[in-house]
Design a protein around this motif. Sequence first.
Motif, PDB file in Angstrom:
ATOM      1  N   GLY A  33      65.089  19.941 -25.131  1.00  0.00           N
ATOM      2  CA  GLY A  33      63.912  19.104 -24.890  1.00  0.00           C
ATOM      3  C   GLY A  33      62.741  19.574 -25.728  1.00  0.00           C
ATOM      4  O   GLY A  33      62.475  20.771 -25.825  1.00  0.00           O
ATOM      5  N   PHE A  34      62.047  18.630 -26.347  1.00  0.00           N
ATOM      6  CA  PHE A  34      60.908  18.945 -27.201  1.00  0.00           C
ATOM      7  C   PHE A  34      59.680  18.305 -26.572  1.00  0.00           C
ATOM      8  O   PHE A  34      59.495  17.089 -26.646  1.00  0.00           O
ATOM      9  N   LEU A  35      58.879  19.119 -25.921  1.00  0.00           N
ATOM     10  CA  LEU A  35      57.764  18.612 -25.133  1.00  0.00           C
ATOM     11  C   LEU A  35      56.426  18.888 -25.792  1.00  0.00           C
ATOM     12  O   LEU A  35      56.239  19.956 -26.367  1.00  0.00           O
ATOM     13  N   GLY A  36      55.507  17.978 -25.639  1.00  0.00           N
ATOM     14  CA  GLY A  36      54.168  18.248 -26.132  1.00  0.00           C
ATOM     15  C   GLY A  36      53.262  17.065 -25.894  1.00  0.00           C
ATOM     16  O   GLY A  36      53.739  15.943 -25.732  1.00  0.00           O
ATOM     17  N   PRO A  37      51.946  17.305 -25.876  1.00  0.00           N
ATOM     18  CA  PRO A  37      51.006  16.197 -25.657  1.00  0.00           C
ATOM     19  C   PRO A  37      50.935  15.275 -26.882  1.00  0.00           C
ATOM     20  O   PRO A  37      51.542  15.560 -27.905  1.00  0.00           O
ATOM     21  N   ASN A  38      50.188  14.208 -26.773  1.00  0.00           N
ATOM     22  CA  ASN A  38      50.009  13.277 -27.890  1.00  0.00           C
ATOM     23  C   ASN A  38      49.510  14.041 -29.110  1.00  0.00           C
ATOM     24  O   ASN A  38      48.603  14.861 -29.000  1.00  0.00           O
ATOM     25  N   GLY A  39      50.109  13.745 -30.246  1.00  0.00           N
ATOM     26  CA  GLY A  39      49.638  14.346 -31.498  1.00  0.00           C
ATOM     27  C   GLY A  39      50.129  15.762 -31.736  1.00  0.00           C
ATOM     28  O   GLY A  39      49.709  16.420 -32.687  1.00  0.00           O
ATOM     29  N   HIS A 192      57.344  13.243 -22.886  1.00  0.00           N
ATOM     30  CA  HIS A 192      56.145  13.664 -22.152  1.00  0.00           C
ATOM     31  C   HIS A 192      56.526  13.967 -20.720  1.00  0.00           C
ATOM     32  O   HIS A 192      55.746  14.508 -19.968  1.00  0.00           O
ATOM     33  N   ASN A 193      57.709  13.477 -20.350  1.00  0.00           N
ATOM     34  CA  ASN A 193      58.087  13.496 -18.938  1.00  0.00           C
ATOM     35  C   ASN A 193      58.704  14.845 -18.563  1.00  0.00           C
ATOM     36  O   ASN A 193      59.852  15.144 -18.854  1.00  0.00           O
ATOM     37  N   ILE A 194      57.880  15.639 -17.897  1.00  0.00           N
ATOM     38  CA  ILE A 194      58.292  16.986 -17.558  1.00  0.00           C
ATOM     39  C   ILE A 194      59.467  16.981 -16.593  1.00  0.00           C
ATOM     40  O   ILE A 194      60.362  17.813 -16.680  1.00  0.00           O
ATOM     41  N   GLU A 195      59.495  16.007 -15.716  1.00  0.00           N
ATOM     42  CA  GLU A 195      60.589  15.935 -14.752  1.00  0.00           C
ATOM     43  C   GLU A 195      61.915  15.690 -15.485  1.00  0.00           C
ATOM     44  O   GLU A 195      62.922  16.320 -15.176  1.00  0.00           O
ATOM     45  N   ASP A 196      61.907  14.781 -16.442  1.00  0.00           N
ATOM     46  CA  ASP A 196      63.113  14.531 -17.242  1.00  0.00           C
ATOM     47  C   ASP A 196      63.569  15.815 -17.925  1.00  0.00           C
ATOM     48  O   ASP A 196      64.748  16.165 -17.904  1.00  0.00           O
ATOM     49  N   ALA A 197      62.611  16.508 -18.530  1.00  0.00           N
ATOM     50  CA  ALA A 197      62.945  17.738 -19.245  1.00  0.00           C
ATOM     51  C   ALA A 197      63.516  18.771 -18.283  1.00  0.00           C
ATOM     52  O   ALA A 197      64.514  19.430 -18.568  1.00  0.00           O
ATOM     53  N   ASN A 198      62.894  18.851 -17.146  1.00  0.00           N
ATOM     54  CA  ASN A 198      63.291  19.819 -16.135  1.00  0.00           C
ATOM     55  C   ASN A 198      64.717  19.573 -15.663  1.00  0.00           C
ATOM     56  O   ASN A 198      65.526  20.484 -15.547  1.00  0.00           O
ATOM     57  N   LEU A 200      67.085  17.478 -17.114  1.00  0.00           N
ATOM     58  CA  LEU A 200      68.121  17.242 -18.114  1.00  0.00           C
ATOM     59  C   LEU A 200      68.372  18.412 -19.061  1.00  0.00           C
ATOM     60  O   LEU A 200      69.509  18.672 -19.436  1.00  0.00           O
ATOM     61  N   CYS A 201      67.288  19.080 -19.466  1.00  0.00           N
ATOM     62  CA  CYS A 201      67.406  19.976 -20.609  1.00  0.00           C
ATOM     63  C   CYS A 201      67.861  21.367 -20.215  1.00  0.00           C
ATOM     64  O   CYS A 201      67.447  21.899 -19.199  1.00  0.00           O
ATOM     65  N   ARG A 202      68.693  21.931 -21.068  1.00  0.00           N
ATOM     66  CA  ARG A 202      69.108  23.311 -20.850  1.00  0.00           C
ATOM     67  C   ARG A 202      68.076  24.235 -21.479  1.00  0.00           C
ATOM     68  O   ARG A 202      67.887  25.359 -21.064  1.00  0.00           O
ATOM     69  N   LYS A 203      67.411  23.730 -22.506  1.00  0.00           N
ATOM     70  CA  LYS A 203      66.362  24.517 -23.127  1.00  0.00           C
ATOM     71  C   LYS A 203      65.188  23.591 -23.422  1.00  0.00           C
ATOM     72  O   LYS A 203      65.382  22.436 -23.798  1.00  0.00           O
ATOM     73  N   VAL A 204      63.986  24.122 -23.233  1.00  0.00           N
ATOM     74  CA  VAL A 204      62.796  23.322 -23.488  1.00  0.00           C
ATOM     75  C   VAL A 204      61.919  24.055 -24.495  1.00  0.00           C
ATOM     76  O   VAL A 204      61.694  25.256 -24.374  1.00  0.00           O
ATOM     77  N   CYS A 205      61.451  23.305 -25.491  1.00  0.00           N
ATOM     78  CA  CYS A 205      60.531  23.858 -26.472  1.00  0.00           C
ATOM     79  C   CYS A 205      59.209  23.121 -26.287  1.00  0.00           C
ATOM     80  O   CYS A 205      59.185  21.894 -26.274  1.00  0.00           O
ATOM     81  N   ILE A 206      58.136  23.872 -26.122  1.00  0.00           N
ATOM     82  CA  ILE A 206      56.837  23.238 -25.932  1.00  0.00           C
ATOM     83  C   ILE A 206      56.015  23.410 -27.198  1.00  0.00           C
ATOM     84  O   ILE A 206      55.858  24.522 -27.711  1.00  0.00           O
ATOM     85  N   ILE A 207      55.528  22.286 -27.714  1.00  0.00           N
ATOM     86  CA  ILE A 207      54.779  22.302 -28.970  1.00  0.00           C
ATOM     87  C   ILE A 207      53.376  21.756 -28.699  1.00  0.00           C
ATOM     88  O   ILE A 207      53.186  20.828 -27.908  1.00  0.00           O
ATOM     89  N   ASN A 208      52.382  22.377 -29.335  1.00  0.00           N
ATOM     90  CA  ASN A 208      51.005  21.925 -29.203  1.00  0.00           C
ATOM     91  C   ASN A 208      50.293  22.139 -30.530  1.00  0.00           C
ATOM     92  O   ASN A 208      50.410  23.204 -31.126  1.00  0.00           O
TER      93      ASN A 208
END
Length: 307
Positions: A33-39, A192-198, A200-208
Amino acid sequence: MDAIRVESLTKRFGDLTAVDDISFRVEEGEFFGFLGPNGAGKTTTIRLLTGLLTPDAGRISIMGIDPGRDAISAKLLMGVIPETSNVYADLTVKQNLYLAGRYYGLSGHQLKKRSEDLLSKFGIYDRRDERVRTFSKGLKQRVSIASAIIHQPGILFLDEPTEGLDVQSRRLIIRTIEEMNEEGSTIFMTTHNIEDANVLCRKVCIINQGKIVAIDRPESLKHTFDRMQFIEASFDREVKTGLFASDLISRIVVSGDKWRLYTEDLDRAVKHVAGVAERNGLKIISLRTSGPTLEDVFVELTGGGGR
Ligand SMILES: Nc1ncnc2c1ncn2[C@@H]1O[C@H](COP(=O)(O)OP(=O)(O)OP(=O)(O)O)[C@@H](O)[C@H]1O
Ligand SMILES: [Mg+2]
């Protein structure tokens, strides 16, 4: 072998560094999962990985292939569901699937069979001869995903695949992605959906702001943030904030009649709250404890802001 390997990847648009020296690896068969806010740089990263953009610096390997050098070989390995739908509105559903299939070298009986399977799976078999133009967003997304996976790619890139969809379309799409992952495909999904990431994902990368701020399993990310666990309590009458002040409580947030008291030590903090209530003749109406949500983690790491 890693399915995806990225080293010191950088992409600039003029003065803006959209992707700023990021490195990560995605194992074969992983749900990443590749998570991060807009932009934050999510779409830019996907476009670099899928060969739509050329990096300014750094290296990318998709199953050992550099998509910049050997675009065709890399593309055959991947299915891409972009942020904005890329279906052909003037073609029918079936024509869209056939076009995608032929692009990936399918033909004849194989193409027919695969298309029919996907049409049924996505609940659009009865609408196969309709033009996509009139379709709702959810239906268009089903066509987009069916077209992207027609060649049964080993790696699937999805850019916010469930954004703006209703519950039914969302479930169908999530289920399909999960199935592909269970069958061995590597999944790279931005959300953007943290619940989905939580979930579904085995690993999460947070980018900002173009930089990676954390990479870990969702569970580990939560544990890192023990200090963000809290007690939520409500009382039978109004209380002054100062009443609960203690070294044990790092932060107090009041919303409505509920008090949220953040603490590193739940056990002692619960006793403290109960003691204060007792001494002040407060009746506890409700009291519960909660570990940090991935949302808390996310807001903490990214400062809560986009750009
Ligand atoms: N082609 C472009 N030209 C100039 N700037 C761009 C271009 N593409 C993206 N950017 C900028 O790069 C930054 C990262 O954009 P990107 O689309 O990768 O973010 P994102 O994480 O996908 O955001 P969102 O959640 O809104 O989709 C933004 O500041 C954006 O304005
Ligand atoms: Mg984006």
